[in-house]
Design a protein around this motif. Structure first.
Motif, PDB file in Angstrom:
ATOM      1  N   MET A   1       0.841  -1.184   0.000  1.00 59.74           N
ATOM      2  CA  MET A   1       0.000   0.000   0.000  1.00 59.74           C
ATOM      3  C   MET A   1       0.886   1.249   0.000  1.00 59.74           C
ATOM      4  SD  MET A   1      -3.108   0.760   2.535  1.00 59.74           S
ATOM      5  CE  MET A   1      -4.282   1.966   2.097  1.00 59.74           C
ATOM      6  N   THR A   2       0.545   2.219  -0.817  1.00 58.26           N
ATOM      7  CA  THR A   2       1.308   3.461  -0.943  1.00 58.26           C
ATOM      8  C   THR A   2       0.996   4.385   0.220  1.00 58.26           C
ATOM      9  OG1 THR A   2       1.174   3.272  -3.347  1.00 58.26           O
ATOM     10  CG2 THR A   2       1.751   5.422  -2.462  1.00 58.26           C
ATOM     11  N   PRO A   3       2.042   4.893   0.914  1.00 53.67           N
ATOM     12  CA  PRO A   3       1.784   5.844   2.001  1.00 53.67           C
ATOM     13  C   PRO A   3       1.156   7.133   1.453  1.00 53.67           C
ATOM     14  CG  PRO A   3       4.115   5.212   1.943  1.00 53.67           C
ATOM     15  CD  PRO A   3       3.450   4.615   0.740  1.00 53.67           C
ATOM     16  N   THR A   4       0.173   7.638   2.183  1.00 50.73           N
ATOM     17  CA  THR A   4      -0.492   8.870   1.770  1.00 50.73           C
ATOM     18  C   THR A   4      -0.423   9.898   2.894  1.00 50.73           C
ATOM     19  OG1 THR A   4      -2.655   8.136   2.560  1.00 50.73           O
ATOM     20  CG2 THR A   4      -2.108   7.660   0.246  1.00 50.73           C
ATOM     21  N   THR A   5      -0.652  11.140   2.506  1.00 50.30           N
ATOM     22  CA  THR A   5      -0.708  12.246   3.458  1.00 50.30           C
ATOM     23  C   THR A   5      -2.002  12.996   3.206  1.00 50.30           C
ATOM     24  OG1 THR A   5       1.700  12.451   3.447  1.00 50.30           O
ATOM     25  CG2 THR A   5       0.465  14.344   4.254  1.00 50.30           C
ATOM     26  N   GLN A   6      -2.712  13.287   4.291  1.00 54.31           N
ATOM     27  CA  GLN A   6      -3.968  14.029   4.161  1.00 54.31           C
ATOM     28  C   GLN A   6      -3.707  15.520   4.340  1.00 54.31           C
ATOM     29  OE1 GLN A   6      -7.984  12.611   5.544  1.00 54.31           O
ATOM     30  NE2 GLN A   6      -7.527  14.106   7.149  1.00 54.31           N
ATOM     31  N   ILE A   7      -4.274  16.309   3.443  1.00 51.99           N
ATOM     32  CA  ILE A   7      -4.163  17.768   3.517  1.00 51.99           C
ATOM     33  C   ILE A   7      -5.499  18.395   3.158  1.00 51.99           C
ATOM     34  CG2 ILE A   7      -1.878  18.778   3.239  1.00 51.99           C
ATOM     35  CD1 ILE A   7      -1.767  17.878   0.479  1.00 51.99           C
ATOM     36  N   ALA A   8      -5.748  19.582   3.722  1.00 52.76           N
ATOM     37  CA  ALA A   8      -6.963  20.327   3.404  1.00 52.76           C
ATOM     38  C   ALA A   8      -6.686  21.248   2.217  1.00 52.76           C
ATOM     39  CB  ALA A   8      -7.415  21.154   4.606  1.00 52.76           C
ATOM     40  N   CYS A   9      -7.658  21.365   1.353  1.00 54.53           N
ATOM     41  CA  CYS A   9      -7.541  22.262   0.208  1.00 54.53           C
ATOM     42  C   CYS A   9      -7.527  23.715   0.700  1.00 54.53           C
ATOM     43  CB  CYS A   9      -8.725  22.048  -0.732  1.00 54.53           C
ATOM     44  SG  CYS A   9      -8.783  23.230  -2.111  1.00 54.53           S
ATOM     45  N   PRO A  10      -6.616  24.537   0.194  1.00 50.86           N
ATOM     46  CA  PRO A  10      -6.577  25.935   0.616  1.00 50.86           C
ATOM     47  C   PRO A  10      -7.757  26.760   0.099  1.00 50.86           C
ATOM     48  CG  PRO A  10      -4.912  25.538  -1.063  1.00 50.86           C
ATOM     49  CD  PRO A  10      -5.526  24.217  -0.720  1.00 50.86           C
ATOM     50  N   GLN A  11      -8.501  26.230  -0.872  1.00 49.88           N
ATOM     51  CA  GLN A  11      -9.646  26.948  -1.431  1.00 49.88           C
ATOM     52  C   GLN A  11     -10.972  26.520  -0.803  1.00 49.88           C
ATOM     53  OE1 GLN A  11      -9.636  29.521  -3.710  1.00 49.88           O
ATOM     54  NE2 GLN A  11      -7.437  29.456  -3.313  1.00 49.88           N
ATOM     55  N   CYS A  12     -11.246  25.202  -0.810  1.00 51.66           N
ATOM     56  CA  CYS A  12     -12.565  24.727  -0.370  1.00 51.66           C
ATOM     57  C   CYS A  12     -12.532  23.957   0.951  1.00 51.66           C
ATOM     58  CB  CYS A  12     -13.205  23.877  -1.467  1.00 51.66           C
ATOM     59  SG  CYS A  12     -12.476  22.230  -1.672  1.00 51.66           S
ATOM     60  N   ASP A  13     -11.340  23.760   1.506  1.00 50.00           N
ATOM     61  CA  ASP A  13     -11.140  23.076   2.791  1.00 50.00           C
ATOM     62  C   ASP A  13     -11.440  21.582   2.760  1.00 50.00           C
ATOM     63  OD1 ASP A  13     -10.444  25.592   3.811  1.00 50.00           O
ATOM     64  OD2 ASP A  13     -12.456  25.953   4.583  1.00 50.00           O
ATOM     65  N   ALA A  14     -11.664  21.002   1.595  1.00 48.25           N
ATOM     66  CA  ALA A  14     -11.925  19.562   1.503  1.00 48.25           C
ATOM     67  C   ALA A  14     -10.678  18.786   1.891  1.00 48.25           C
ATOM     68  CB  ALA A  14     -12.343  19.193   0.080  1.00 48.25           C
ATOM     69  N   ALA A  15     -10.888  17.646   2.532  1.00 49.17           N
ATOM     70  CA  ALA A  15      -9.780  16.753   2.871  1.00 49.17           C
ATOM     71  C   ALA A  15      -9.358  15.999   1.615  1.00 49.17           C
ATOM     72  CB  ALA A  15     -10.204  15.787   3.964  1.00 49.17           C
ATOM     73  N   ASN A  16      -8.054  15.944   1.380  1.00 52.45           N
ATOM     74  CA  ASN A  16      -7.503  15.261   0.217  1.00 52.45           C
ATOM     75  C   ASN A  16      -6.397  14.324   0.677  1.00 52.45           C
ATOM     76  OD1 ASN A  16      -8.321  16.715  -2.588  1.00 52.45           O
ATOM     77  ND2 ASN A  16      -8.366  18.180  -0.905  1.00 52.45           N
ATOM     78  N   ARG A  17      -6.393  13.102   0.184  1.00 51.46           N
ATOM     79  CA  ARG A  17      -5.307  12.154   0.432  1.00 51.46           C
ATOM     80  C   ARG A  17      -4.422  12.130  -0.805  1.00 51.46           C
ATOM     81  NH1 ARG A  17      -4.165   9.990   4.739  1.00 51.46           N
ATOM     82  NH2 ARG A  17      -5.740   9.786   6.314  1.00 51.46           N
ATOM     83  N   VAL A  18      -3.133  12.367  -0.579  1.00 58.11           N
ATOM     84  CA  VAL A  18      -2.177  12.429  -1.674  1.00 58.11           C
ATOM     85  C   VAL A  18      -1.065  11.429  -1.385  1.00 58.11           C
ATOM     86  CG1 VAL A  18      -0.541  13.927  -2.892  1.00 58.11           C
ATOM     87  CG2 VAL A  18      -2.680  14.880  -2.024  1.00 58.11           C
ATOM     88  N   PRO A  19      -0.641  10.638  -2.385  1.00 56.08           N
ATOM     89  CA  PRO A  19       0.517   9.784  -2.146  1.00 56.08           C
ATOM     90  C   PRO A  19       1.685  10.652  -1.657  1.00 56.08           C
ATOM     91  CG  PRO A  19      -0.522   9.217  -4.228  1.00 56.08           C
ATOM     92  CD  PRO A  19      -1.175  10.479  -3.736  1.00 56.08           C
ATOM     93  N   THR A  20       2.266  10.285  -0.536  1.00 53.96           N
ATOM     94  CA  THR A  20       3.312  11.103   0.082  1.00 53.96           C
ATOM     95  C   THR A  20       4.455  11.377  -0.884  1.00 53.96           C
ATOM     96  OG1 THR A  20       2.683  10.209   2.226  1.00 53.96           O
ATOM     97  CG2 THR A  20       4.840  11.267   2.083  1.00 53.96           C
ATOM     98  N   ALA A  21       4.834  10.411  -1.673  1.00 52.63           N
ATOM     99  CA  ALA A  21       5.930  10.588  -2.627  1.00 52.63           C
ATOM    100  C   ALA A  21       5.582  11.573  -3.741  1.00 52.63           C
ATOM    101  CB  ALA A  21       6.312   9.239  -3.231  1.00 52.63           C
ATOM    102  N   ARG A  22       4.303  11.920  -3.892  1.00 51.86           N
ATOM    103  CA  ARG A  22       3.875  12.803  -4.978  1.00 51.86           C
ATOM    104  C   ARG A  22       3.450  14.187  -4.496  1.00 51.86           C
ATOM    105  NH1 ARG A  22       0.701  10.628  -9.561  1.00 51.86           N
ATOM    106  NH2 ARG A  22       1.853  12.324 -10.459  1.00 51.86           N
ATOM    107  N   LEU A  23       3.719  14.529  -3.225  1.00 50.29           N
ATOM    108  CA  LEU A  23       3.333  15.844  -2.702  1.00 50.29           C
ATOM    109  C   LEU A  23       3.937  16.986  -3.514  1.00 50.29           C
ATOM    110  CD1 LEU A  23       3.533  15.258   1.155  1.00 50.29           C
ATOM    111  CD2 LEU A  23       1.476  15.703  -0.198  1.00 50.29           C
ATOM    112  N   GLY A  24       5.127  16.790  -4.037  1.00 49.30           N
ATOM    113  CA  GLY A  24       5.806  17.821  -4.812  1.00 49.30           C
ATOM    114  C   GLY A  24       5.444  17.851  -6.282  1.00 49.30           C
ATOM    115  N   ASP A  25       4.491  17.039  -6.698  1.00 49.61           N
ATOM    116  CA  ASP A  25       4.116  16.934  -8.112  1.00 49.61           C
ATOM    117  C   ASP A  25       2.921  17.795  -8.497  1.00 49.61           C
ATOM    118  OD1 ASP A  25       6.179  15.120  -8.327  1.00 49.61           O
ATOM    119  OD2 ASP A  25       4.884  13.348  -8.370  1.00 49.61           O
ATOM    120  N   GLY A  26       2.606  18.801  -7.688  1.00 43.98           N
ATOM    121  CA  GLY A  26       1.499  19.693  -8.025  1.00 43.98           C
ATOM    122  C   GLY A  26       0.128  19.076  -7.863  1.00 43.98           C
TER     123      GLY A  26
END
Length: 147
Positions: A1-26
């Motif tokens: 399983m790919t590690p993910t990181t949860q972050i809130a959207c700066p515009q709509c505040d929705a919770a988003n899960r992003v693969p941790t290795a791809r945080l820098g990929d826009g």
């Protein structure tokens, strides 16, 4: 399983899960499609701050400031420059103590500007006074190494 990181959207505040290795990929918000990282601090109300702090699994660096505060205004460009360097390893937020006096009182913000670093929703360090960008970055990384 790919590690993910949860972050809130700066515009709509929705919770988003992003693969941790791809945080820098826009990464973009799954709801509103806005970029999750802009290289700039996110200005938030008390309610939005509490939501971001609850959702975000990254360290959160907050600038508590006020519009009438000369040192706060002087530090604003430095904090913005720090955001460009520290994202996506940290989320940088700005909270006006004028607009969120209850939060400022709850957190015992007694002088401004004050930087507070949170991890897992809890404050882990605090630094009062205006700092240049390099010192903001060095301080944040010394408290919470992210490399």
């Amino acid at each position: 399983m790919t590690p993910t990181t949860q972050i809130a959207c700066p515009q709509c505040d929705a919770a988003n899960r992003v693969p941790t290795a791809r945080l820098g990929d826009g990464p973009r918000c799954g709801v509103c499609k806005a970029p999750l990282f802009t290289g700039k601090p996110v200005a938030l109300s008390e309610l939005r701050f509490r939501r971001h702090l609850r959702i975000c699994e990254l360290p959160v660096l907050v600038d508590f400031w006020a519009s009438w505060c000369g040192p706060c205004r002087a530090m604003a460009p430095a904090f913005e420059a720090a955001a460009a360097t520290l994202e996506p390893r940290m989320r940088l937020l700005k909270v006006s103590t004028e607009e969120a006096p209850g939060l400022a009182a709850e957190l015992a913000i007694s002088s401004i500007p004050t930087l507070a670093l949170f991890a897992a929703g809890r404050e882990i360090a605090r630094q009062a006074g205006a700092l240049p960008a390099g010192r903001i970055i060095a301080w944040a990384e010394s408290v919470f190494p992210t490399k």
